[in-house]
Design a protein around this motif. Structure first.
Motif, mmCIF file in Angstrom:
data_model
loop_
_atom_site.group_PDB
_atom_site.id
_atom_site.type_symbol
_atom_site.label_atom_id
_atom_site.label_comp_id
_atom_site.label_asym_id
_atom_site.label_seq_id
_atom_site.Cartn_x
_atom_site.Cartn_y
_atom_site.Cartn_z
ATOM 1 N N LEU A 17 2.092 -8.170 -8.035
ATOM 2 C CA LEU A 17 1.189 -8.041 -6.890
ATOM 3 C C LEU A 17 1.837 -7.262 -5.760
ATOM 4 O O LEU A 17 1.179 -6.472 -5.071
ATOM 5 C CB LEU A 17 0.766 -9.430 -6.412
ATOM 6 C CG LEU A 17 -0.132 -10.224 -7.363
ATOM 7 C CD1 LEU A 17 -0.302 -11.650 -6.869
ATOM 8 C CD2 LEU A 17 -1.490 -9.547 -7.532
ATOM 9 N N GLN A 18 3.115 -7.473 -5.538
ATOM 10 C CA GLN A 18 3.814 -6.751 -4.481
ATOM 11 C C GLN A 18 3.874 -5.257 -4.785
ATOM 12 O O GLN A 18 3.821 -4.433 -3.868
ATOM 13 C CB GLN A 18 5.211 -7.330 -4.273
ATOM 14 C CG GLN A 18 5.179 -8.706 -3.604
ATOM 15 C CD GLN A 18 6.543 -9.352 -3.518
ATOM 16 O OE1 GLN A 18 7.372 -9.209 -4.418
ATOM 17 N NE2 GLN A 18 6.801 -10.092 -2.449
ATOM 18 N N LEU A 19 3.986 -4.899 -6.056
ATOM 19 C CA LEU A 19 3.919 -3.488 -6.434
ATOM 20 C C LEU A 19 2.545 -2.917 -6.105
ATOM 21 O O LEU A 19 2.424 -1.788 -5.605
ATOM 22 C CB LEU A 19 4.229 -3.314 -7.917
ATOM 23 C CG LEU A 19 4.110 -1.889 -8.472
ATOM 24 C CD1 LEU A 19 5.026 -0.921 -7.724
ATOM 25 C CD2 LEU A 19 4.412 -1.864 -9.968
ATOM 26 N N GLU A 20 1.498 -3.715 -6.357
ATOM 27 C CA GLU A 20 0.147 -3.268 -6.018
ATOM 28 C C GLU A 20 -0.019 -3.124 -4.509
ATOM 29 O O GLU A 20 -0.734 -2.234 -4.035
ATOM 30 C CB GLU A 20 -0.889 -4.234 -6.584
ATOM 31 C CG GLU A 20 -0.995 -4.233 -8.089
ATOM 32 C CD GLU A 20 -1.357 -2.867 -8.651
ATOM 33 O OE1 GLU A 20 -2.300 -2.239 -8.124
ATOM 34 O OE2 GLU A 20 -0.697 -2.433 -9.610
ATOM 35 N N LEU A 21 0.633 -3.992 -3.736
ATOM 36 C CA LEU A 21 0.569 -3.873 -2.278
ATOM 37 C C LEU A 21 1.209 -2.578 -1.809
ATOM 38 O O LEU A 21 0.743 -1.958 -0.840
ATOM 39 C CB LEU A 21 1.256 -5.070 -1.619
ATOM 40 C CG LEU A 21 0.496 -6.396 -1.680
ATOM 41 C CD1 LEU A 21 1.365 -7.532 -1.147
ATOM 42 C CD2 LEU A 21 -0.812 -6.321 -0.899
ATOM 43 N N HIS A 219 -6.604 -11.758 -4.300
ATOM 44 C CA HIS A 219 -7.965 -11.608 -3.780
ATOM 45 C C HIS A 219 -8.064 -10.435 -2.820
ATOM 46 O O HIS A 219 -9.004 -9.628 -2.903
ATOM 47 C CB HIS A 219 -8.420 -12.889 -3.081
ATOM 48 C CG HIS A 219 -9.800 -12.770 -2.526
ATOM 49 N ND1 HIS A 219 -10.040 -12.342 -1.228
ATOM 50 C CD2 HIS A 219 -11.020 -12.977 -3.093
ATOM 51 C CE1 HIS A 219 -11.343 -12.312 -1.028
ATOM 52 N NE2 HIS A 219 -11.951 -12.692 -2.133
ATOM 53 N N LEU A 220 -7.119 -10.324 -1.904
ATOM 54 C CA LEU A 220 -7.135 -9.223 -0.936
ATOM 55 C C LEU A 220 -7.172 -7.882 -1.664
ATOM 56 O O LEU A 220 -7.979 -7.005 -1.338
ATOM 57 C CB LEU A 220 -5.912 -9.331 -0.025
ATOM 58 C CG LEU A 220 -5.702 -8.354 1.128
ATOM 59 C CD1 LEU A 220 -5.122 -7.036 0.693
ATOM 60 C CD2 LEU A 220 -6.977 -8.122 1.924
ATOM 61 N N LEU A 221 -6.326 -7.734 -2.673
ATOM 62 C CA LEU A 221 -6.292 -6.479 -3.425
ATOM 63 C C LEU A 221 -7.625 -6.201 -4.105
ATOM 64 O O LEU A 221 -8.051 -5.041 -4.207
ATOM 65 C CB LEU A 221 -5.171 -6.533 -4.461
ATOM 66 C CG LEU A 221 -3.742 -6.499 -3.899
ATOM 67 C CD1 LEU A 221 -2.732 -6.869 -4.979
ATOM 68 C CD2 LEU A 221 -3.418 -5.129 -3.312
ATOM 69 N N PRO A 225 -11.043 -1.014 -2.300
ATOM 70 C CA PRO A 225 -11.124 -0.041 -3.402
ATOM 71 C C PRO A 225 -10.014 1.004 -3.351
ATOM 72 O O PRO A 225 -10.266 2.216 -3.349
ATOM 73 C CB PRO A 225 -12.505 0.589 -3.193
ATOM 74 C CG PRO A 225 -12.693 0.550 -1.709
ATOM 75 C CD PRO A 225 -12.054 -0.740 -1.250
ATOM 76 N N TYR A 226 -8.772 0.552 -3.340
ATOM 77 C CA TYR A 226 -7.648 1.487 -3.272
ATOM 78 C C TYR A 226 -7.401 2.110 -4.645
ATOM 79 O O TYR A 226 -7.779 1.569 -5.685
ATOM 80 C CB TYR A 226 -6.384 0.787 -2.779
ATOM 81 C CG TYR A 226 -5.777 -0.200 -3.754
ATOM 82 C CD1 TYR A 226 -4.707 0.152 -4.564
ATOM 83 C CD2 TYR A 226 -6.286 -1.501 -3.874
ATOM 84 C CE1 TYR A 226 -4.155 -0.749 -5.455
ATOM 85 C CE2 TYR A 226 -5.739 -2.407 -4.763
ATOM 86 C CZ TYR A 226 -4.678 -2.027 -5.550
ATOM 87 O OH TYR A 226 -4.132 -2.905 -6.442
ATOM 88 N N THR A 227 -6.778 3.254 -4.634
ATOM 89 C CA THR A 227 -6.413 3.938 -5.872
ATOM 90 C C THR A 227 -4.934 4.300 -5.811
ATOM 91 O O THR A 227 -4.321 4.285 -4.738
ATOM 92 C CB THR A 227 -7.246 5.218 -6.069
ATOM 93 O OG1 THR A 227 -7.102 6.059 -4.904
ATOM 94 C CG2 THR A 227 -8.721 4.888 -6.272
ATOM 95 N N ASP A 228 -4.382 4.620 -6.956
ATOM 96 C CA ASP A 228 -2.972 4.991 -7.043
ATOM 97 C C ASP A 228 -2.808 6.410 -6.508
ATOM 98 O O ASP A 228 -3.369 7.358 -7.061
ATOM 99 C CB ASP A 228 -2.504 4.901 -8.495
ATOM 100 C CG ASP A 228 -0.993 4.819 -8.607
ATOM 101 O OD1 ASP A 228 -0.314 5.051 -7.589
ATOM 102 O OD2 ASP A 228 -0.491 4.536 -9.705
ATOM 103 N N VAL A 229 -2.072 6.562 -5.429
ATOM 104 C CA VAL A 229 -1.861 7.874 -4.818
ATOM 105 C C VAL A 229 -0.610 8.509 -5.418
ATOM 106 O O VAL A 229 0.480 7.925 -5.344
ATOM 107 C CB VAL A 229 -1.698 7.745 -3.284
ATOM 108 C CG1 VAL A 229 -1.412 9.106 -2.659
ATOM 109 C CG2 VAL A 229 -2.942 7.119 -2.671
#
Length: 264
Positions: A17-21, A219-221, A225-229
């Motif tokens: 999850l921290q990687l996703e953040l 849940h926050l993630l 609708p973020y994407t991998d930049v």
């Protein structure tokens, strides 16, 4: 209480999850987005622990924690929301409110730090204020951390006996034990007025801290609708040849004593 998640399972999922953040952070910067996350709940409900894990690997210039002290005499004469507006994010920023404008609906109301008229005005204005934020494009998320009376008391007692965490306690924290029902009624009333479609409240069951942390972050993630930049590939340049520089002798500078050596 739900069964405690094994540490190995918790730490593996938290790291994911921290990687996703971090990915979310880069998306926020690339899109010039503005994110506001409100953390509310009773004393010892676990808000601080979640915020710590949330921001652990984020750039403090992008993700900023706001924990405002009591208002000054000058601020008390301002519009109530004014000092919070000053803390809102610019483009490319995430702001985490460790307690927020909802102080007025909780501690200020229960402890008598505001008048009934000020309290009622807040309940009327808060939804309007939040709708304006959302209308302007702010991604606003509000989380209430819910903990039982027994678990709160257990956590507060553990702080009393821990010199590393006694600073977390204040007279008002301890008084919250005797005002449990008053805070409960205040929370219920707050939800009635401010759980709006544009900015709903999300309740986090924080009876078990590990579950609360990964549940809240996941849940926050899921709500953004973020994407991998894509990031530029960086390469460490070769070290140039020496030009003859030599470091000065140790005895010409004042070094910190080798305390570690005394432990061996």
């Amino acid at each position: 209480m739900a069964n405690r998640i094994p540490r190995a399972v918790y730490e593996k999922e938290l790291q994911r999850l921290q990687l996703e953040l971090v990915k979310l952070q880069e998306w926020v910067r690339a899109e010039n987005a503005r994110v506001v996350i409100v953390f509310e709940g009773r004393d010892a409900a676990g808000k601080g622990g979640v915020i710590k894990r949330f921001t652990e690997y984020l750039n403090p210039r992008v993700a900023r924690i706001v924990a405002l002290p009591a208002p000054t005499e000058r601020q008390k004469t301002q519009w109530y929301f004014q000092r919070y507006v000053e803390q809102l994010p610019a483009g490319g920023e995430i702001v985490l409110f460790d307690r927020s404008w909802y102080n007025r609906a909780g501690v200020e109301h229960v402890m008598g730090f505001c008048t009934m008229r000020e309290y009622q005005r807040f309940l009327h204005q808060a939804p309007v204020f939040e709708r304006l934020l959302v209308e302007d494009g702010v991604l606003l998320r509000k989380y209430w951390f819910s903990v039982s009376e027994q678990e709160q008391e257990r956590r507060l007692r553990s702080r009393l006996d821990d010199p590393m965490r006694q600073w977390k306690l204040s007279p008002m924290d301890l008084e919250s034990v005797t005002r449990w029902e008053a805070y409960s009624r205040a929370k219920d009333e707050m939800m009635v007025h401010t759980d709006i479609q544009e900015a709903p409240w999300y309740v986090v069951d924080s009876e078990e801290k590990r579950r609360a942390r990964i549940n809240m972050i996941a849940h926050l993630l899921s709500t953004i609708p973020y994407t991998d930049v894509p990031q530029p590939k960086l390469k460490l340049p070769p070290r140039p040849p020496s030009t003859g520089y030599e470091r000065p002798p140790h005895d010409l500078q004042t070094y910190v004593p080798d305390h570690a050596a005394t432990l061996l």
